[in-house]
Scaffold this active site. Structure first.
Site, PDB file in Angstrom:
ATOM      1  N   ASN A 193      34.833  47.968  41.080  1.00  6.48           N
ATOM      2  CA  ASN A 193      33.889  47.171  40.138  1.00  6.48           C
ATOM      3  C   ASN A 193      32.455  47.053  40.527  1.00  6.48           C
ATOM      4  OD1 ASN A 193      32.353  44.272  40.377  1.00  6.48           O
ATOM      5  ND2 ASN A 193      34.202  44.372  42.019  1.00  6.48           N
ATOM      6  N   SER A 279      27.380  41.135  47.532  1.00  2.67           N
ATOM      7  CA  SER A 279      27.946  41.842  46.447  1.00  2.67           C
ATOM      8  C   SER A 279      27.194  43.211  46.487  1.00  2.67           C
ATOM      9  CB  SER A 279      27.810  41.143  45.084  1.00  2.67           C
ATOM     10  OG  SER A 279      27.868  42.211  44.149  1.00  2.67           O
ATOM     11  N   ASN A 281      26.583  45.035  44.172  1.00  7.40           N
ATOM     12  CA  ASN A 281      26.190  45.604  42.758  1.00  7.40           C
ATOM     13  C   ASN A 281      25.027  45.030  42.507  1.00  7.40           C
ATOM     14  OD1 ASN A 281      28.561  47.157  42.560  1.00  7.40           O
ATOM     15  ND2 ASN A 281      29.735  45.181  42.280  1.00  7.40           N
ATOM     16  N   LYS A 321      29.297  34.369  52.442  1.00  5.56           N
ATOM     17  CA  LYS A 321      30.270  35.333  52.373  1.00  5.56           C
ATOM     18  C   LYS A 321      29.694  36.743  52.822  1.00  5.56           C
ATOM     19  CE  LYS A 321      33.554  37.381  48.907  1.00  5.56           C
ATOM     20  NZ  LYS A 321      34.089  37.085  47.441  1.00  5.56           N
ATOM     21  N   ASN A 350      33.803  40.800  51.232  1.00  3.90           N
ATOM     22  CA  ASN A 350      33.571  41.120  50.039  1.00  3.90           C
ATOM     23  C   ASN A 350      34.041  42.405  49.619  1.00  3.90           C
ATOM     24  OD1 ASN A 350      32.242  41.334  47.167  1.00  3.90           O
ATOM     25  ND2 ASN A 350      31.036  39.673  47.979  1.00  3.90           N
TER      26      ASN A 350
HETATM   27  C1  LIG Z   1      36.238  42.456  39.266  1.00  2.15           C
HETATM   28  C2  LIG Z   1      35.777  41.669  40.564  1.00  2.15           C
HETATM   29  C3  LIG Z   1      35.018  41.111  40.562  1.00  2.15           C
HETATM   30  C4  LIG Z   1      34.311  40.448  41.743  1.00  2.15           C
HETATM   31  N1  LIG Z   1      33.080  39.418  41.352  1.00  2.15           N
HETATM   32  C5  LIG Z   1      32.932  38.717  42.750  1.00  2.15           C
HETATM   33  C6  LIG Z   1      31.617  37.926  42.644  1.00  2.15           C
HETATM   34  O1  LIG Z   1      31.366  37.548  41.418  1.00  2.15           O
HETATM   35  N2  LIG Z   1      31.515  37.134  43.739  1.00  2.15           N
HETATM   36  C7  LIG Z   1      32.246  37.322  44.793  1.00  2.15           C
HETATM   37  O2  LIG Z   1      31.583  36.609  45.903  1.00  2.15           O
HETATM   38  N3  LIG Z   1      33.136  38.261  44.933  1.00  2.15           N
HETATM   39  C8  LIG Z   1      33.475  38.944  44.035  1.00  2.15           C
HETATM   40  N4  LIG Z   1      34.480  39.980  44.082  1.00  2.15           N
HETATM   41  C9  LIG Z   1      35.030  40.046  45.203  1.00  2.15           C
HETATM   42  C10 LIG Z   1      36.508  39.108  45.449  1.00  2.15           C
HETATM   43  O3  LIG Z   1      36.004  37.863  45.651  1.00  2.15           O
HETATM   44  C11 LIG Z   1      36.954  39.665  46.857  1.00  2.15           C
HETATM   45  O4  LIG Z   1      35.968  39.322  47.858  1.00  2.15           O
HETATM   46  C12 LIG Z   1      37.332  41.012  47.048  1.00  2.15           C
HETATM   47  O5  LIG Z   1      37.825  41.669  45.898  1.00  2.15           O
HETATM   48  C13 LIG Z   1      38.364  41.403  48.128  1.00  2.15           C
HETATM   49  O6  LIG Z   1      39.765  40.689  47.912  1.00  2.15           O
HETATM   50  P1  LIG Z   1      40.897  41.494  47.276  1.00  2.15           P
HETATM   51  O7  LIG Z   1      41.031  42.749  48.023  1.00  2.15           O
HETATM   52  O8  LIG Z   1      42.060  40.419  47.348  1.00  2.15           O
HETATM   53  O9  LIG Z   1      40.495  41.776  45.835  1.00  2.15           O
HETATM   54  C14 LIG Z   1      34.824  40.431  42.904  1.00  2.15           C
HETATM   55  C15 LIG Z   1      36.124  41.393  42.777  1.00  2.15           C
HETATM   56  C16 LIG Z   1      36.362  42.093  41.782  1.00  2.15           C
HETATM   57  C17 LIG Z   1      37.725  42.877  41.901  1.00  2.15           C
END
Ligand SMILES: Cc1cc2nc3c(=O)[nH]c(=O)nc-3n(C[C@H](O)[C@H](O)[C@H](O)COP(=O)(O)O)c2cc1C
Length: 462
Positions: A193, A279, A281, A321, A350
């Protein structure tokens, strides 16, 4: 509930029969005109009659519904709950066909409207724990990014998560990056993403959280009056724990001011606060993880939080984070700052900007953005272990990245996590994954002779 649905259905059928036998025409029914005042027009012969097959089919469906409803009314709540959660698996293929962002929007809307199952079964006792003076009935949380604008907190907590983190929320509303910005890698159980903090902003989120706040507080006080044993060891969830994850606006030059605004507006509603500086991004964001930048930032945010008026419970704990793409030196710096400033916790981690071998053959892996899901598991777990060692287990860590089973959650706990979070596996697996992970985690702990989560935390680091 099943009984109620069945009874309503039967009532509706009898109303229909009554209408038919009184020969109330469709016309008078719709207009509300009295049958005494205006005699009903004769039923038009043009109204199509059901064929014999049609009648048989309708009869069969009705019998199934009535029979099913009657049977469902005889099963206990736990079995019924189990059915509902399992049934959600049927909609996963439908979601997989949709564009990822539309599927996500639908899922959030469904949870916001309560069109998701509610977990009625108490969590396994072994999963209950207390962190920062807050009671978690289980350590499995939904990580930030799923409910960015706090639209569906109640529905998501109702699914059985031990905690839900909303955000990242930016001070001023912003659109985020152009679409498409979410990409699936289904074979690898991953997502890339580059959302770039699409957020409705702190005011909109504060309005939503404020509206729910009173109710949550009442539920908290009623659940904290339950027995001491239940409080410490799992049992039934109270309102659940709410984390608020703060971000910064893309064009803002003063990151600290952005986070401070978030603290001022949202911390009163949060059980814990997160400063998201990881993040990939938002240009320049990850540089805030440097030793000096982090120190200055955390000091300002802590000061802003502490100068606010707090009741008996005190201010919400403040967590940071971090990214999985950090060098050993970066990790040492973060550990030093976190300990010196008594940061309450770290979320590790993250998404990653790396592309591990397991995804490199997938053409989608070339998309710019943060990679999450299974390919992130090892990377984020190694960083978690390093941080547990660097902080000597003194700071609660939330393990996040690639968790898709109870065994994965268990590995994170053994690597040093007190709590864990997931996102990507939930996006693929839906609500049925949550009870499954909880049951598997409880099994792992019991299998290895642990009596609580605390005993297993950091077991692989000793
Ligand atoms: C579509 C998407 C949007 C995300 N947006 C945020 C965000 O706004 N803030 C944040 O701290 N992490 C964000 N994350 C990261 C997730 O909170 C998480 O840290 C990361 O996806 C790893 O966990 P997972 O492998 O279980 O997905 C986002 C992840 C995804 C896939």
């Amino acid at each position: 509930m099943a009984t109620r649905i069945a009874l309503k259905f039967l009532r509706d059928c009898s109303v229909y029969r009554k209408i038919k036998s009184n020969n109330i025409s469709r016309h008078s029914f719709c207009t509300g005109a009295s049958t005494a005042a205006t005699p009903p027009p004769p039923i038009s012969k043009k109204v199509p009659q059901f064929s014999k097959t049609g009648r048989l089919f309708t009869g069969a469906v009705l019998s199934l519904l009535i029979g099913g409803g009657a049977y469902a009314s005889t099963v206990d709540e736990a079995t019924f709950c189990d059915w509902l959660f399992s049934a959600t698996k049927l909609v996963n293929p439908f979601f997989a066909f949709l564009d990822p962002e539309i599927a996500h929007r639908l899922a959030v809307s469904a949870a916001a409207r309560g069109w998701v199952p509610i977990e009625k079964r108490p969590d396994p006792q072994i999963l209950g724990l207390q962190v920062w003076g807050r009671r978690f009935s289980n350590p499995i949380g939904l990580s930030a990014g799923f409910d960015k604008n706090a639209e569906a907190v109640e529905g998501l907590l109702g699914l059985g998560f031990g905690f839900v983190e909303v955000g990242s929320v930016t001070p001023v509303p912003q659109e985020g990056n152009p679409k498409p910005r979410i990409f699936r890698l289904p074979k690898e159980g991953a997502i890339i993403n580059r959302c770039g903090f699409n957020s409705e902003g702190i005011v909109a989120v504060a309005k939503r959280l404020g509206a729910q706040h009173g109710k949550r507080k009442m539920e908290t006080s009623s659940s904290s009056s339950s027995t001491e044993d239940e409080n410490v060891h799992g049992g039934k969830a109270g309102p659940g724990i709410l984390g608020v994850n703060l971000g910064k606006n893309k064009t803002s030059e003063d990151a600290a001011a952005d986070y401070v605004q978030g603290v001022h507006t949202l911390s009163q509603y949060a059980d814990y606060l997160v400063i998201n500086i990881s993040s990939p991004n938002t240009p320049g964001l990850r540089q805030l993880q440097g030793r000096k930048q982090l120190k200055d930032l955390v000091k300002k945010i802590q000061a802003a939080r502490d100068e606010m008026q707090w009741g008996e419970e005190g201010p919400p704990p403040l967590l940071v984070k971090i990214a999985p793409d950090l060098s050993k030196q970066d990790l040492e710096d973060i550990a030093a700052v976190a300990q010196a400033l008594r940061v309450d916790g770290l979320i590790i981690s993250n998404t990653t900007i790396q592309r591990p071998d397991s995804v490199s053959k997938d053409p989608t892996a070339e998309e710019t953005g943060g990679l999450s899901g299974k390919p992130l598991f090892d990377l984020s777990t190694n960083i978690l272990k390093d941080m547990y060692n660097l902080t000597k287990g003194r700071i609660p860590l939330i393990g996040c990245g690639g968790i898709s089973s109870g065994e994965d959650a268990y590995k994170k706990i053994r690597a040093g996590a007190t709590l864990v979070q997931l996102y990507t596996a939930f996006a693929y697996g839906g609500p049925a994954l949550i009870p499954q992970i909880k049951a598997e985690l409880a099994e792992c702990l019991e299998r290895d002779g642990y009596k609580s989560i605390y005993e297993a935390v950091g077991a692989d680091c000793r």
